[in-house]
Design a protein around this motif. Structure first.
Motif, PDB file in Angstrom:
ATOM      1  N   THR A   1      30.089  76.070  65.240  1.00 30.58           N
ATOM      2  CA  THR A   1      31.290  76.448  64.497  1.00 30.58           C
ATOM      3  C   THR A   1      32.544  76.150  65.294  1.00 30.58           C
ATOM      4  OG1 THR A   1      30.048  78.240  63.447  1.00 30.58           O
ATOM      5  CG2 THR A   1      32.443  78.350  63.284  1.00 30.58           C
ATOM      6  N   MET A   2      33.559  75.681  64.604  1.00 29.18           N
ATOM      7  CA  MET A   2      34.850  75.344  65.206  1.00 29.18           C
ATOM      8  C   MET A   2      35.853  76.471  64.984  1.00 29.18           C
ATOM      9  SD  MET A   2      37.092  73.203  66.566  1.00 29.18           S
ATOM     10  CE  MET A   2      36.111  71.701  66.622  1.00 29.18           C
ATOM     11  N   GLY A   3      36.622  76.788  66.012  1.00 28.79           N
ATOM     12  CA  GLY A   3      37.721  77.735  65.898  1.00 28.79           C
ATOM     13  C   GLY A   3      38.923  77.227  66.663  1.00 28.79           C
ATOM     14  N   ASP A   4      40.115  77.552  66.217  1.00 25.28           N
ATOM     15  CA  ASP A   4      41.300  77.131  66.959  1.00 25.28           C
ATOM     16  C   ASP A   4      41.459  78.010  68.198  1.00 25.28           C
ATOM     17  OD1 ASP A   4      42.362  79.540  66.108  1.00 25.28           O
ATOM     18  OD2 ASP A   4      43.747  78.657  64.664  1.00 25.28           O
ATOM     19  N   ALA A   5      42.583  77.860  68.885  1.00 27.91           N
ATOM     20  CA  ALA A   5      42.789  78.595  70.141  1.00 27.91           C
ATOM     21  C   ALA A   5      42.746  80.104  69.932  1.00 27.91           C
ATOM     22  CB  ALA A   5      44.113  78.180  70.777  1.00 27.91           C
TER      23      ALA A   5
ATOM     24  N   VAL B   1      39.571  76.246  61.180  1.00 22.08           N
ATOM     25  CA  VAL B   1      40.544  75.144  61.227  1.00 22.08           C
ATOM     26  C   VAL B   1      40.576  74.447  59.872  1.00 22.08           C
ATOM     27  CG1 VAL B   1      41.133  72.956  62.316  1.00 22.08           C
ATOM     28  CG2 VAL B   1      40.184  74.825  63.696  1.00 22.08           C
ATOM     29  N   ALA B   2      41.723  74.463  59.220  1.00 18.26           N
ATOM     30  CA  ALA B   2      41.861  73.759  57.943  1.00 18.26           C
ATOM     31  C   ALA B   2      41.658  72.261  58.162  1.00 18.26           C
ATOM     32  CB  ALA B   2      43.244  74.029  57.351  1.00 18.26           C
ATOM     33  N   ASN B   3      40.924  71.623  57.255  1.00 16.86           N
ATOM     34  CA  ASN B   3      40.653  70.186  57.389  1.00 16.86           C
ATOM     35  C   ASN B   3      40.391  69.596  56.014  1.00 16.86           C
ATOM     36  OD1 ASN B   3      37.469  69.974  57.040  1.00 16.86           O
ATOM     37  ND2 ASN B   3      37.890  71.806  58.289  1.00 16.86           N
ATOM     38  N   PRO B   4      40.533  68.282  55.864  1.00 16.41           N
ATOM     39  CA  PRO B   4      40.454  67.665  54.532  1.00 16.41           C
ATOM     40  C   PRO B   4      39.083  67.753  53.880  1.00 16.41           C
ATOM     41  CG  PRO B   4      40.601  65.996  56.258  1.00 16.41           C
ATOM     42  CD  PRO B   4      40.897  67.307  56.896  1.00 16.41           C
ATOM     43  N   VAL B   5      38.011  67.952  54.647  1.00 14.09           N
ATOM     44  CA  VAL B   5      36.671  68.012  54.055  1.00 14.09           C
ATOM     45  C   VAL B   5      36.161  69.453  53.951  1.00 14.09           C
ATOM     46  CG1 VAL B   5      36.051  65.679  54.775  1.00 14.09           C
ATOM     47  CG2 VAL B   5      35.599  67.607  56.313  1.00 14.09           C
ATOM     48  N   HIS B   6      37.015  70.414  54.312  1.00 12.57           N
ATOM     49  CA  HIS B   6      36.675  71.837  54.223  1.00 12.57           C
ATOM     50  C   HIS B   6      35.350  72.139  54.946  1.00 12.57           C
ATOM     51  CE1 HIS B   6      39.908  72.078  51.347  1.00 12.57           C
ATOM     52  NE2 HIS B   6      39.327  71.161  50.587  1.00 12.57           N
ATOM     53  N   ARG B   7      35.223  71.569  56.129  1.00 13.68           N
ATOM     54  CA  ARG B   7      34.023  71.789  56.941  1.00 13.68           C
ATOM     55  C   ARG B   7      34.421  72.569  58.184  1.00 13.68           C
ATOM     56  NH1 ARG B   7      31.036  66.474  58.379  1.00 13.68           N
ATOM     57  NH2 ARG B   7      30.557  66.590  56.147  1.00 13.68           N
TER      58      ARG B   7
ATOM     59  N   GLN C   1      36.215  65.973  66.689  1.00 15.90           N
ATOM     60  CA  GLN C   1      37.512  65.323  66.853  1.00 15.90           C
ATOM     61  C   GLN C   1      38.407  65.623  65.663  1.00 15.90           C
ATOM     62  OE1 GLN C   1      35.200  61.539  67.184  1.00 15.90           O
ATOM     63  NE2 GLN C   1      36.717  60.735  65.713  1.00 15.90           N
ATOM     64  N   ASN C   2      39.688  65.297  65.849  1.00 13.71           N
ATOM     65  CA  ASN C   2      40.677  65.596  64.821  1.00 13.71           C
ATOM     66  C   ASN C   2      40.587  64.641  63.641  1.00 13.71           C
ATOM     67  OD1 ASN C   2      43.943  65.099  64.022  1.00 13.71           O
ATOM     68  ND2 ASN C   2      43.184  67.196  64.036  1.00 13.71           N
ATOM     69  N   ALA C   3      40.401  63.357  63.920  1.00 16.53           N
ATOM     70  CA  ALA C   3      40.299  62.342  62.866  1.00 16.53           C
ATOM     71  C   ALA C   3      38.839  62.023  62.599  1.00 16.53           C
ATOM     72  CB  ALA C   3      41.049  61.084  63.279  1.00 16.53           C
ATOM     73  N   ALA C   4      38.526  61.682  61.353  1.00 11.73           N
ATOM     74  CA  ALA C   4      37.148  61.391  60.977  1.00 11.73           C
ATOM     75  C   ALA C   4      36.628  60.179  61.742  1.00 11.73           C
ATOM     76  CB  ALA C   4      37.058  61.144  59.478  1.00 11.73           C
ATOM     77  N   PRO C   5      35.416  60.266  62.306  1.00 10.14           N
ATOM     78  CA  PRO C   5      34.832  59.126  63.026  1.00 10.14           C
ATOM     79  C   PRO C   5      34.286  58.110  62.038  1.00 10.14           C
ATOM     80  CG  PRO C   5      33.318  60.965  63.054  1.00 10.14           C
ATOM     81  CD  PRO C   5      34.553  61.455  62.356  1.00 10.14           C
ATOM     82  N   ALA C   6      34.759  56.911  62.073  1.00 14.83           N
ATOM     83  CA  ALA C   6      34.347  55.884  61.119  1.00 14.83           C
ATOM     84  C   ALA C   6      32.839  55.657  61.201  1.00 14.83           C
ATOM     85  CB  ALA C   6      35.094  54.589  61.398  1.00 14.83           C
ATOM     86  N   GLY C   7      32.175  55.794  60.067  1.00 12.43           N
ATOM     87  CA  GLY C   7      30.741  55.558  59.994  1.00 12.43           C
ATOM     88  C   GLY C   7      29.892  56.746  60.402  1.00 12.43           C
ATOM     89  N   HIS C   8      30.529  57.832  60.830  1.00 14.62           N
ATOM     90  CA  HIS C   8      29.766  59.006  61.271  1.00 14.62           C
ATOM     91  C   HIS C   8      30.294  60.288  60.611  1.00 14.62           C
ATOM     92  CE1 HIS C   8      27.855  56.555  64.372  1.00 14.62           C
ATOM     93  NE2 HIS C   8      29.057  56.131  64.741  1.00 14.62           N
ATOM     94  N   GLU C   9      30.832  60.151  59.430  1.00 16.78           N
ATOM     95  CA  GLU C   9      31.443  61.303  58.767  1.00 16.78           C
ATOM     96  C   GLU C   9      30.455  62.439  58.517  1.00 16.78           C
ATOM     97  OE1 GLU C   9      33.957  57.722  57.872  1.00 16.78           O
ATOM     98  OE2 GLU C   9      31.808  58.198  57.894  1.00 16.78           O
ATOM     99  N   SER C  10      29.181  62.107  58.313  1.00 21.95           N
ATOM    100  CA  SER C  10      28.192  63.159  58.029  1.00 21.95           C
ATOM    101  C   SER C  10      27.980  64.072  59.228  1.00 21.95           C
ATOM    102  CB  SER C  10      26.860  62.538  57.626  1.00 21.95           C
ATOM    103  OG  SER C  10      26.314  61.771  58.701  1.00 21.95           O
ATOM    104  N   ASN C  11      28.291  63.579  60.425  1.00 19.88           N
ATOM    105  CA  ASN C  11      28.085  64.355  61.653  1.00 19.88           C
ATOM    106  C   ASN C  11      29.408  64.774  62.290  1.00 19.88           C
ATOM    107  OD1 ASN C  11      25.547  63.236  61.055  1.00 19.88           O
ATOM    108  ND2 ASN C  11      24.964  63.135  63.197  1.00 19.88           N
ATOM    109  N   TRP C  12      30.445  64.846  61.484  1.00 18.58           N
ATOM    110  CA  TRP C  12      31.787  65.157  61.985  1.00 18.58           C
ATOM    111  C   TRP C  12      32.083  66.644  61.866  1.00 18.58           C
ATOM    112  CZ3 TRP C  12      36.703  64.611  58.627  1.00 18.58           C
ATOM    113  CH2 TRP C  12      37.857  64.903  59.392  1.00 18.58           C
TER     114      TRP C  12
END
Length: 222
Positions: free
Chosen positions: A139-143, A148-154, A176-187
């Motif tokens: 799980t991701m959390g901010d400081a 963390v709000a994100n475009p894919v709501h993950r 990472q902050n930006a989606a990894p090209a070709g690895h979105e399923s594991n982002w």
């Protein structure tokens, strides 16, 4: 509050308590009122409690690959000191180890503070995902430990997220902050600034309970 600020505050409280105790022992003033004695005793006791909990938590905590965990939390037989130490490391309710184990980190494997300014990868070797009889999640959390709000709501990834495997059966999670090209399923989306990661394993396997399993480090991708 960051670990560094908490450690500084603990040290400061310890110095102040030490000063008050030494002053009372060696330089006691007979003119001091009972009310002042009671007030100072209260704050000294409170301060010493914080210092004691911090020291005990640091003794009991286990650090591996940048992750910290603590064995034995949540047990009904735990004394007050152990419960306070667990609450210091893992704020909020915790289960007994047989039901759940927890790890958290705000640094990468090299000890550098995690930040969305960098890209990271968490590599699980073949057969190296957290052993369990239920499920695991990262799980991701901010400081401030908020989602963390994100475009894919993950907000987390887990064994139920449909993570793609590499050809050798290993699994990479891209943090990472930006989606990894070709690895979105594991982002796992990260904020632009500092963040905290939580690894939780429910009904953990024997390798975790025995302390043999090690969570892999979060590695910065250069």
């Amino acid at each position: 509050m960051s670990d560094r600020r908490y450690a500084f505050l603990t040290a400061l409280i310890g110095v102040i308590c030490g000063y008050v105790i030494i002053r009372h022992i060696f330089f006691s003033a007979n003119s001091m009122s009972v009310r002042n004695d009671i007030v100072q005793g209260f704050f000294v006791g409170f301060g010493l409690a914080i210092v004691t909990i911090e020291i005990f938590a640091r003794i009991k905590v286990t650090k591996v690959n940048g992750w910290i965990t603590m064995f034995g939390c949540g047990l009904p037989s735990n004394g007050m000191l152990m419960r306070a130490a667990c609450a210091r490391i893992f704020p909020g309710p915790v289960n007994v180890p047989q039901e759940a184990m927890y790890w958290r980190t705000n640094v990468d494997g090299a000890g550098h503070t995690l930040s969305g300014e960098h890209d990271y990868r968490m590599h699980f070797p073949p057969g190296g995902l957290p052993p369990n009889d239920a499920f695991w999640s990262l799980t991701m959390g901010d400081a401030k430990n908020r989602f963390v709000a994100n475009p894919v709501h993950r907000y987390s990834v887990s064994d139920r997220s449909g993570l793609a495997q590499n050809t050798d059966g290993s699994v990479d999670i891209y943090i990472q902050n930006a989606a990894p090209a070709g690895h979105e399923s594991n982002w796992l989306p990260a904020p632009a600034g500092k963040f905290i990661l939580w690894l939780r394993v429910y009904m953990p396997g024997a390798a975790i309970l025995d302390g043999e399993y090690q969570a892999p480090p979060v590695v910065e991708v250069k």
